[in-house]
Design a protein around this motif. Structure first.
Motif, PDB file in Angstrom:
ATOM      1  N   ARG A 121      -7.939  -4.344   7.608  1.00 57.66           N
ATOM      2  CA  ARG A 121      -8.679  -3.343   6.820  1.00 57.66           C
ATOM      3  C   ARG A 121      -8.623  -3.665   5.330  1.00 57.66           C
ATOM      4  O   ARG A 121      -7.588  -4.060   4.807  1.00 57.66           O
ATOM      5  CB  ARG A 121      -8.105  -1.942   7.095  1.00 57.66           C
ATOM      6  CG  ARG A 121      -8.934  -0.812   6.483  1.00 57.66           C
ATOM      7  CD  ARG A 121      -8.576   0.552   7.055  1.00 57.66           C
ATOM      8  NE  ARG A 121      -9.125   0.783   8.386  1.00 57.66           N
ATOM      9  CZ  ARG A 121     -10.385   1.178   8.625  1.00 57.66           C
ATOM     10  NH1 ARG A 121     -11.226   1.382   7.624  1.00 57.66           N
ATOM     11  NH2 ARG A 121     -10.790   1.378   9.859  1.00 57.66           N
ATOM     12  N   LEU A 122      -9.775  -3.507   4.677  1.00 57.96           N
ATOM     13  CA  LEU A 122      -9.883  -3.677   3.229  1.00 57.96           C
ATOM     14  C   LEU A 122      -9.846  -2.298   2.584  1.00 57.96           C
ATOM     15  O   LEU A 122     -10.633  -1.425   2.943  1.00 57.96           O
ATOM     16  CB  LEU A 122     -11.197  -4.386   2.880  1.00 57.96           C
ATOM     17  CG  LEU A 122     -11.519  -4.555   1.382  1.00 57.96           C
ATOM     18  CD1 LEU A 122     -10.583  -5.562   0.742  1.00 57.96           C
ATOM     19  CD2 LEU A 122     -12.967  -5.004   1.181  1.00 57.96           C
ATOM     20  N   LEU A 123      -8.918  -2.101   1.667  1.00 61.03           N
ATOM     21  CA  LEU A 123      -8.783  -0.827   0.949  1.00 61.03           C
ATOM     22  C   LEU A 123      -9.272  -1.037  -0.476  1.00 61.03           C
ATOM     23  O   LEU A 123      -8.682  -1.790  -1.243  1.00 61.03           O
ATOM     24  CB  LEU A 123      -7.311  -0.377   0.959  1.00 61.03           C
ATOM     25  CG  LEU A 123      -6.938   0.853   0.142  1.00 61.03           C
ATOM     26  CD1 LEU A 123      -7.774   2.057   0.549  1.00 61.03           C
ATOM     27  CD2 LEU A 123      -5.463   1.175   0.293  1.00 61.03           C
ATOM     28  N   GLN A 124     -10.393  -0.393  -0.779  1.00 61.81           N
ATOM     29  CA  GLN A 124     -11.025  -0.587  -2.078  1.00 61.81           C
ATOM     30  C   GLN A 124     -10.914   0.695  -2.900  1.00 61.81           C
ATOM     31  O   GLN A 124     -11.081   1.792  -2.367  1.00 61.81           O
ATOM     32  CB  GLN A 124     -12.495  -0.937  -1.811  1.00 61.81           C
ATOM     33  CG  GLN A 124     -13.266  -1.462  -2.975  1.00 61.81           C
ATOM     34  CD  GLN A 124     -14.699  -1.763  -2.541  1.00 61.81           C
ATOM     35  OE1 GLN A 124     -14.930  -2.460  -1.556  1.00 61.81           O
ATOM     36  NE2 GLN A 124     -15.664  -1.224  -3.244  1.00 61.81           N
ATOM     37  N   GLY A 125     -10.612   0.561  -4.193  1.00 62.74           N
ATOM     38  CA  GLY A 125     -10.525   1.732  -5.066  1.00 62.74           C
ATOM     39  C   GLY A 125     -10.239   1.301  -6.485  1.00 62.74           C
ATOM     40  O   GLY A 125      -9.567   0.290  -6.706  1.00 62.74           O
ATOM     41  N   ASP A 165     -12.441  -4.126   8.358  1.00 62.57           N
ATOM     42  CA  ASP A 165     -13.043  -2.792   8.229  1.00 62.57           C
ATOM     43  C   ASP A 165     -12.813  -2.359   6.782  1.00 62.57           C
ATOM     44  O   ASP A 165     -11.809  -2.725   6.184  1.00 62.57           O
ATOM     45  CB  ASP A 165     -12.351  -1.811   9.183  1.00 62.57           C
ATOM     46  CG  ASP A 165     -12.555  -2.222  10.636  1.00 62.57           C
ATOM     47  OD1 ASP A 165     -13.705  -2.413  11.035  1.00 62.57           O
ATOM     48  OD2 ASP A 165     -11.546  -2.361  11.351  1.00 62.57           O
ATOM     49  N   VAL A 166     -13.716  -1.569   6.225  1.00 60.56           N
ATOM     50  CA  VAL A 166     -13.613  -1.210   4.807  1.00 60.56           C
ATOM     51  C   VAL A 166     -13.322   0.278   4.638  1.00 60.56           C
ATOM     52  O   VAL A 166     -14.002   1.120   5.226  1.00 60.56           O
ATOM     53  CB  VAL A 166     -14.917  -1.591   4.041  1.00 60.56           C
ATOM     54  CG1 VAL A 166     -14.793  -1.234   2.560  1.00 60.56           C
ATOM     55  CG2 VAL A 166     -15.224  -3.079   4.187  1.00 60.56           C
ATOM     56  N   SER A 167     -12.296   0.590   3.828  1.00 61.46           N
ATOM     57  CA  SER A 167     -11.997   1.972   3.428  1.00 61.46           C
ATOM     58  C   SER A 167     -12.115   2.047   1.910  1.00 61.46           C
ATOM     59  O   SER A 167     -11.657   1.140   1.216  1.00 61.46           O
ATOM     60  CB  SER A 167     -10.565   2.361   3.807  1.00 61.46           C
ATOM     61  OG  SER A 167     -10.443   2.559   5.188  1.00 61.46           O
ATOM     62  N   VAL A 168     -12.701   3.119   1.403  1.00 65.59           N
ATOM     63  CA  VAL A 168     -12.888   3.246  -0.048  1.00 65.59           C
ATOM     64  C   VAL A 168     -12.258   4.546  -0.554  1.00 65.59           C
ATOM     65  O   VAL A 168     -12.546   5.623  -0.026  1.00 65.59           O
ATOM     66  CB  VAL A 168     -14.396   3.222  -0.423  1.00 65.59           C
ATOM     67  CG1 VAL A 168     -14.580   3.299  -1.940  1.00 65.59           C
ATOM     68  CG2 VAL A 168     -15.075   1.972   0.116  1.00 65.59           C
ATOM     69  N   ILE A 169     -11.381   4.423  -1.572  1.00 61.44           N
ATOM     70  CA  ILE A 169     -10.877   5.624  -2.258  1.00 61.44           C
ATOM     71  C   ILE A 169     -11.857   5.872  -3.411  1.00 61.44           C
ATOM     72  O   ILE A 169     -11.830   5.189  -4.422  1.00 61.44           O
ATOM     73  CB  ILE A 169      -9.440   5.418  -2.810  1.00 61.44           C
ATOM     74  CG1 ILE A 169      -8.475   5.069  -1.678  1.00 61.44           C
ATOM     75  CG2 ILE A 169      -8.972   6.670  -3.551  1.00 61.44           C
ATOM     76  CD1 ILE A 169      -7.030   4.839  -2.130  1.00 61.44           C
ATOM     77  N   ASP A 170     -12.757   6.830  -3.212  1.00 59.57           N
ATOM     78  CA  ASP A 170     -13.841   7.029  -4.182  1.00 59.57           C
ATOM     79  C   ASP A 170     -13.603   8.248  -5.061  1.00 59.57           C
ATOM     80  O   ASP A 170     -14.529   8.946  -5.458  1.00 59.57           O
ATOM     81  CB  ASP A 170     -15.186   7.150  -3.436  1.00 59.57           C
ATOM     82  CG  ASP A 170     -15.120   8.187  -2.321  1.00 59.57           C
ATOM     83  OD1 ASP A 170     -14.101   8.894  -2.225  1.00 59.57           O
ATOM     84  OD2 ASP A 170     -16.074   8.282  -1.535  1.00 59.57           O
ATOM     85  N   GLN A 171     -12.337   8.492  -5.372  1.00 57.31           N
ATOM     86  CA  GLN A 171     -11.998   9.694  -6.135  1.00 57.31           C
ATOM     87  C   GLN A 171     -10.701   9.408  -6.898  1.00 57.31           C
ATOM     88  O   GLN A 171      -9.780   8.839  -6.326  1.00 57.31           O
ATOM     89  CB  GLN A 171     -11.778  10.817  -5.118  1.00 57.31           C
ATOM     90  CG  GLN A 171     -11.344  12.139  -5.671  1.00 57.31           C
ATOM     91  CD  GLN A 171     -11.100  13.135  -4.508  1.00 57.31           C
ATOM     92  OE1 GLN A 171     -10.710  12.751  -3.408  1.00 57.31           O
ATOM     93  NE2 GLN A 171     -11.332  14.385  -4.756  1.00 57.31           N
TER      94      GLN A 171
END
Length: 209
Positions: free
Chosen positions: A48-52, A196-202
């Motif tokens: 998993r890719l964690l983007q933020g 898989d991509v997860s994004v912390i958009d906050q």
């Protein structure tokens, strides 16, 4: 398909950590953490890719994921591209895991030979649960007792080969890669098609973008 580790997660340590840290997770962090937990419970390896953005709280999410692996008796490796970033992670993470009864170790090329040999021995024996370092983590003499989760910071600075080498340090550990570089989903599919991509958009309250 490779067999992974279906982690038996009961939140023993994550709930303790949440009481120690002086803030609550944002809804975005909670959402991403539940995606990671869902992956970690599966019998296939997580990729998993964690983007933020910088300051969005990726590290605390990664640490909570690490604790989910550690409660099953597994070790966690955190690889950073520079010694400064590795040391920063170590200084932030070590006091928190020590409060929970775990040990953390820092592996960089600055380590003197005797210190490096001691650290290698403790990692091999499973006496250290969290190993934080640079490329030094993927050197041949570094052997893990039971690596369950590999966390790679600033993924774009490491090649696919380095990611694969760290992964080989365990049987089939879960892999979580973190980046602050915004990557459009289509490009992410091309660069990291296996992730898989997860994004912390906050951002947490009070943090400026």
């Amino acid at each position: 398909m490779e067999n992974g580790i279906p982690f038996p997660i009961n939140h023993r340590y994550t709930s303790q950590l949440r009481k120690i840290i002086p803030f609550s997770l944002t809804p975005a962090q909670e959402r991403v953490l539940s995606e990671i937990e869902s992956d970690m419970r599966q019998p296939r390896p997580m990729n998993r890719l964690l983007q933020g953005d910088v300051g969005s709280g990726k590290t605390i999410v990664a640490l909570l994921a690490g604790l989910m692996a550690m409660e099953g008796g597994y070790q966690v490796a955190i690889m950073a591209p520079t010694e400064i970033l590795a040391e920063q992670h170590y200084l932030n993470i070590r006091p928190l895991v020590e409060k929970l009864g775990f040990r953390a170790s820092l592996l960089t090329s600055r380590l003197k030979k005797s210190g490096k040999e001691d650290a290698d021995q403790q990692i091999r024996a499973g006496e250290v649960q969290v190993v934080i370092g640079t490329h030094a983590l993927i050197q041949e003499e570094v052997e893990f007792h039971r690596l369950g989760l590999a966390i790679i910071d600033e993924q774009h600075k490491f090649g696919v080969l380095q990611r694969a080498t760290l992964k080989k340090k365990g049987l089939t550990p879960d892999v979580l890669v973190m980046t602050a570089t915004p990557i459009p989903r289509t490009l992410a599919m091309t660069l990291y098609g296996d992730l898989d991509v997860s994004v912390i958009d906050q951002l947490p309250p009070g943090r400026e973008p």
